[in-house]
Design a protein around this motif. Structure first.
Motif, PDB file in Angstrom:
ATOM      1  N   LEU A  55      -9.895  47.253  29.230  1.00  0.00           N
ATOM      2  CA  LEU A  55      -9.913  47.008  30.660  1.00  0.00           C
ATOM      3  C   LEU A  55      -8.871  45.980  31.092  1.00  0.00           C
ATOM      4  O   LEU A  55      -8.482  45.948  32.252  1.00  0.00           O
ATOM      5  N   LYS A  56      -8.451  45.125  30.158  1.00  0.00           N
ATOM      6  CA  LYS A  56      -7.448  44.093  30.477  1.00  0.00           C
ATOM      7  C   LYS A  56      -7.898  43.227  31.638  1.00  0.00           C
ATOM      8  O   LYS A  56      -7.206  43.081  32.632  1.00  0.00           O
ATOM      9  N   THR A  57      -9.068  42.645  31.497  1.00  0.00           N
ATOM     10  CA  THR A  57      -9.634  41.860  32.581  1.00  0.00           C
ATOM     11  C   THR A  57      -9.731  40.388  32.222  1.00  0.00           C
ATOM     12  O   THR A  57      -9.675  39.994  31.055  1.00  0.00           O
ATOM     13  N   ILE A  58      -9.875  39.582  33.253  1.00  0.00           N
ATOM     14  CA  ILE A  58     -10.308  38.199  33.132  1.00  0.00           C
ATOM     15  C   ILE A  58     -11.721  38.166  33.698  1.00  0.00           C
ATOM     16  O   ILE A  58     -11.936  38.559  34.851  1.00  0.00           O
ATOM     17  N   GLN A 178      -5.205  34.661  37.041  1.00  0.00           N
ATOM     18  CA  GLN A 178      -3.977  35.220  36.482  1.00  0.00           C
ATOM     19  C   GLN A 178      -3.681  34.545  35.157  1.00  0.00           C
ATOM     20  O   GLN A 178      -3.813  33.326  35.010  1.00  0.00           O
ATOM     21  N   THR A 179      -3.282  35.334  34.168  1.00  0.00           N
ATOM     22  CA  THR A 179      -2.934  34.767  32.872  1.00  0.00           C
ATOM     23  C   THR A 179      -1.634  33.972  32.969  1.00  0.00           C
ATOM     24  O   THR A 179      -0.834  34.171  33.891  1.00  0.00           O
ATOM     25  N   THR A 180      -1.424  33.092  32.009  1.00  0.00           N
ATOM     26  CA  THR A 180      -0.221  32.270  31.987  1.00  0.00           C
ATOM     27  C   THR A 180       0.748  32.794  30.940  1.00  0.00           C
ATOM     28  O   THR A 180       0.343  33.190  29.842  1.00  0.00           O
ATOM     29  N   CYS A 266     -15.922  31.053  32.394  1.00  0.00           N
ATOM     30  CA  CYS A 266     -14.929  32.029  31.932  1.00  0.00           C
ATOM     31  C   CYS A 266     -15.421  32.611  30.606  1.00  0.00           C
ATOM     32  O   CYS A 266     -15.600  31.881  29.634  1.00  0.00           O
ATOM     33  N   THR A 267     -15.660  33.922  30.566  1.00  0.00           N
ATOM     34  CA  THR A 267     -16.232  34.549  29.379  1.00  0.00           C
ATOM     35  C   THR A 267     -15.238  35.323  28.524  1.00  0.00           C
ATOM     36  O   THR A 267     -15.477  35.530  27.350  1.00  0.00           O
ATOM     37  N   SER A 268     -14.133  35.773  29.125  1.00  0.00           N
ATOM     38  CA  SER A 268     -13.117  36.454  28.299  1.00  0.00           C
ATOM     39  C   SER A 268     -11.811  36.538  29.053  1.00  0.00           C
ATOM     40  O   SER A 268     -11.785  36.637  30.278  1.00  0.00           O
ATOM     41  N   ILE A 269     -10.724  36.479  28.285  1.00  0.00           N
ATOM     42  CA  ILE A 269      -9.367  36.618  28.820  1.00  0.00           C
ATOM     43  C   ILE A 269      -8.621  37.584  27.910  1.00  0.00           C
ATOM     44  O   ILE A 269      -8.506  37.337  26.709  1.00  0.00           O
ATOM     45  N   ASN A 270      -8.159  38.664  28.472  1.00  0.00           N
ATOM     46  CA  ASN A 270      -7.424  39.665  27.689  1.00  0.00           C
ATOM     47  C   ASN A 270      -5.969  39.701  28.168  1.00  0.00           C
ATOM     48  O   ASN A 270      -5.676  40.304  29.198  1.00  0.00           O
ATOM     49  N   ASP A 271      -5.110  39.036  27.427  1.00  0.00           N
ATOM     50  CA  ASP A 271      -3.704  38.963  27.850  1.00  0.00           C
ATOM     51  C   ASP A 271      -2.775  39.517  26.777  1.00  0.00           C
ATOM     52  O   ASP A 271      -1.608  39.262  26.758  1.00  0.00           O
TER      53      ASP A 271
END
Length: 271
Positions: A55-58, A178-180, A266-271
């Motif tokens: 899903l590529k979600t934050i 937004q991812t960094t 914040c539970t997950s970051i997919n970058d």
């Protein structure tokens, strides 16, 4: 297109069972609300069989607790163990004037203390909201419903109060993530109170009316978050008038007046 996310509502008892385990012993019942909540318990579920990586979600979980208004002073014990140095305020004076308070924490350091304070203060009603954002997307957390048009009073800069005529519709917390590029596993988060634009009808569009979100940018907050980081958002005091931004955000009328608090994880970051 921005959307309102699906809300899962739990009773306080059910939330304790799901989040803290289902032991019936007196010892477990007397422990803080989130004593046994671990990061894996906060992970977002698969949607239609897809994983978070697909899903590529934050992703965020938002815990909402109401506590008796008479116990609002107990929140000082939470503010004392959380931090503000990681937070960037658009206007700190306006943030405080609107009766907003916030602190930053990490699950391994401050988590159990928050549960202990809320349990002692008599936190009753619980909601668990799951927020799924694609990179750079904004979405809204519903806070209060305005059934009719009304003037909402707020401090745009911390000194003079102003009014905005809004409604019907919803006061929300608008969240953008937004991812960094410089650091994996970290996202930039922006939050601010907002009254989302309503959908215009064909006649309104024909006569050239324009529509857009009403943003209370004086209360805008920015920070960087990693998995397991959280903010705790609550009021400085109980306000009963229901005509100010602070009262709409945090005050709940009823037989026992209450203040509402928001813990955003914040539970997950997919970058």
């Amino acid at each position: 297109m921005n959307r309102y996310f699906q809300i899962a509502v739990f009773s306080c008892g059910l939330a304790v069972v799901i989040l803290g385990g289902c032991s019936s012993s007196k010892q477990n019942r007397d422990e803080p609300i989130w004593e046994h909540v671990k990061l894996r318990d906060l992970a977002t579920p698969d949607v239609n069989g897809q994983t978070d990586s697909q899903l590529k979600t934050i992703n965020f979980n938002i815990f909402i607790y109401d506590i008796p208004a008479a116990k609002v002073g107990d929140l000082n014990d939470i503010w004392q163990v959380l931090y503000t140095r990681q937070l960037q305020f658009s206007n700190y004076d306006a943030f405080c004037a609107n009766s907003f308070r916030v602190g930053f924490g990490q699950q391994g350091q401050n988590w159990s203390k928050i549960g202990e304070v809320l349990g002692k203060a008599g936190a009753k009603e619980s909601e668990l909201l799951s927020l799924f954002l694609t990179n750079g997307q904004s979405d809204y957390v519903s806070i209060a419903v305005l059934q009719n048009e009304q003037t909402v009073w707020y401090f745009p800069s911390g000194d003079a109060i102003e009014g905005a005529t809004l409604g019907p519709g919803e006061i929300t917390l608008k969240v953008r993530a937004q991812t960094t590029a410089e650091q994996r596993g970290v996202c930039k988060v922006e939050m601010q109170p907002a009254f989302p634009a309503r959908i215009l009808g064909s006649i309104e569009e024909t006569v050239g009316q324009k529509n857009g979100d009403v943003l209370f940018s004086g209360c805008r907050l920015r920070l960087k978050m990693g998995v397991g980081d959280f903010i705790f958002l609550g009021p400085d005091k109980y306000i009963a008038d229901k005509i100010t931004l602070g009262s709409l955000f945090f005050s709940r009328a009823g037989r026992v007046p209450a203040v509402r608090t928001y813990l955003i994880v914040c539970t997950s970051i997919n970058d």
